[in-house]
Scaffold this active site. Sequence first.
Site, mmCIF file in Angstrom:
data_model
loop_
_atom_site.group_PDB
_atom_site.id
_atom_site.type_symbol
_atom_site.label_atom_id
_atom_site.label_comp_id
_atom_site.label_asym_id
_atom_site.label_seq_id
_atom_site.Cartn_x
_atom_site.Cartn_y
_atom_site.Cartn_z
ATOM 1 N N ARG A 127 0.861 -1.388 -0.143
ATOM 2 C CA ARG A 127 0.138 -0.053 0.126
ATOM 3 C C ARG A 127 0.791 1.276 0.062
ATOM 4 O O ARG A 127 1.663 1.430 1.091
ATOM 5 C CB ARG A 127 -0.757 0.094 1.371
ATOM 6 N N SER A 172 -7.649 9.801 3.855
ATOM 7 C CA SER A 172 -7.778 10.655 4.942
ATOM 8 C C SER A 172 -7.034 10.633 6.229
ATOM 9 O O SER A 172 -6.988 11.459 7.261
ATOM 10 C CB SER A 172 -9.565 10.780 5.215
ATOM 11 N N ASP A 197 -15.483 1.322 3.391
ATOM 12 C CA ASP A 197 -15.719 0.102 3.846
ATOM 13 C C ASP A 197 -17.000 -0.376 3.955
ATOM 14 O O ASP A 197 -17.128 -1.540 4.144
ATOM 15 C CB ASP A 197 -15.039 0.240 5.521
ATOM 16 N N ARG A 245 -9.845 -4.403 -3.456
ATOM 17 C CA ARG A 245 -11.482 -4.870 -3.094
ATOM 18 C C ARG A 245 -12.535 -4.793 -4.129
ATOM 19 O O ARG A 245 -13.439 -5.592 -4.096
ATOM 20 C CB ARG A 245 -11.921 -4.007 -2.023
ATOM 21 N N ARG A 278 -12.813 -8.135 5.588
ATOM 22 C CA ARG A 278 -14.193 -7.578 5.268
ATOM 23 C C ARG A 278 -14.601 -8.646 4.082
ATOM 24 O O ARG A 278 -15.784 -9.017 3.931
ATOM 25 C CB ARG A 278 -14.106 -6.465 4.727
#
Length: 408
Positions: free
Chosen positions: A111, A152, A293, A324, A365
């Site tokens: 990332r 953010s 999310d 995702r 998730r």
Amino acid sequence: MTRINKSKISGIIKAPQSKSLAIRLILYSLLSNVILNNLSLSEDTKVAIDVVKDIGVNVSDNLSLKKGEKLRVPQYLNFGGSATTLRMMIPILSVLGGEVVLDGNESLRRRPITAIVEALAGQIRFSSNYLPVTMTGKLKENYVRIRGDESSQYISGFIYAFSLVNGGDIEIIPPLSSKSYIHMTIDLINALGGSVKFTGNRIRVERGEFRDFRGDVPGDYALASFYAIASAITGGEIQIKGLYSPPYYDGDHSIVKIIKNMGVDSRVEGNSWIVSGNGIIKGIKVDVDDMPDLAPSIACIAPFATSETEITGIKRLRIKESDRVSTIKSTLEAFSGNVVVDTDFIKIFPSKLTEGSIICPNDHRIAMMAGVISLRTGGTVENAQCVNKSNPSFWLDLISLGGDIHFT
């Protein structure tokens, strides 16, 4: 391997604790003393505690976090898989000054930290835009100009950083994603004696008189949404307790309204979210840029709708624990779902889902998403323990609500 059989999800349960708020409260111990009652130790909250301890916070066995006399920058910090802790800590480390190696697990190493490297150029040196990275220098000005499209969490980090040095200014280069998490940080800091003002694309942090915090970590709407949607698609009724009152801005709490607009009986009463799954589910178009999310949660319910669902604002989904956009698509397809993705959207069509199986791509998730769908169709999830990143109780909670789930 975790086997999930068709089940009806009903009952009363306490919401999983908010990982976002827990980490923010743990980092608040850099400003004042913190006692967190009954903190759920997910992998990410453990990382945050270890990091503040390394920087000089005194942490007792009962998770009392006492602000140290002098904060320090250690030679090495490992952030595991916690992008939130990493991104919020880099600005804090920049005002403390020094040289430190930042590292994390394989997922975090993929990332980028490009936006913060650019924002601090000329004052802080970074050996790379990816972990592991050596960070050297000290921020000399109480002003920063930073892109808002990557994360953010850097901006939240600067709110903490400038609170440590009695004030500063943040200028955000549009567009700004996940604005709701900046509001979350500001609400928390201001409630505890800080002074932060957010106007347009500028944030002004002023000197604060910080008070100690002692209390519970509120529940998390995004994590709780998997229980709510599991109940909705299996024809059950559920009450999820321990949540905060939804604020005025869009954020994870918007899932209450989103699934209501899809035809689910969904409402908040006091600190409880009440959901009943007896209605006809309709498709919806929803922009998740401020609440990325929620995309896996929406993807759980969308195939059972009578019309297509379109999820937009998906750019940042590609730099989560997994890509995702791709893993939502592959998970739905593993259950015979009809889904199309493009640069700007995910479209999920009404589908006759069948039993499916996935290997979790180390994304909590996505494992939860597959688990919820399996409650309607039957299925298996390999590497199901990856839910420990945010909610170690996920599978046991579903069992307590009637889930027929077995571990092998």
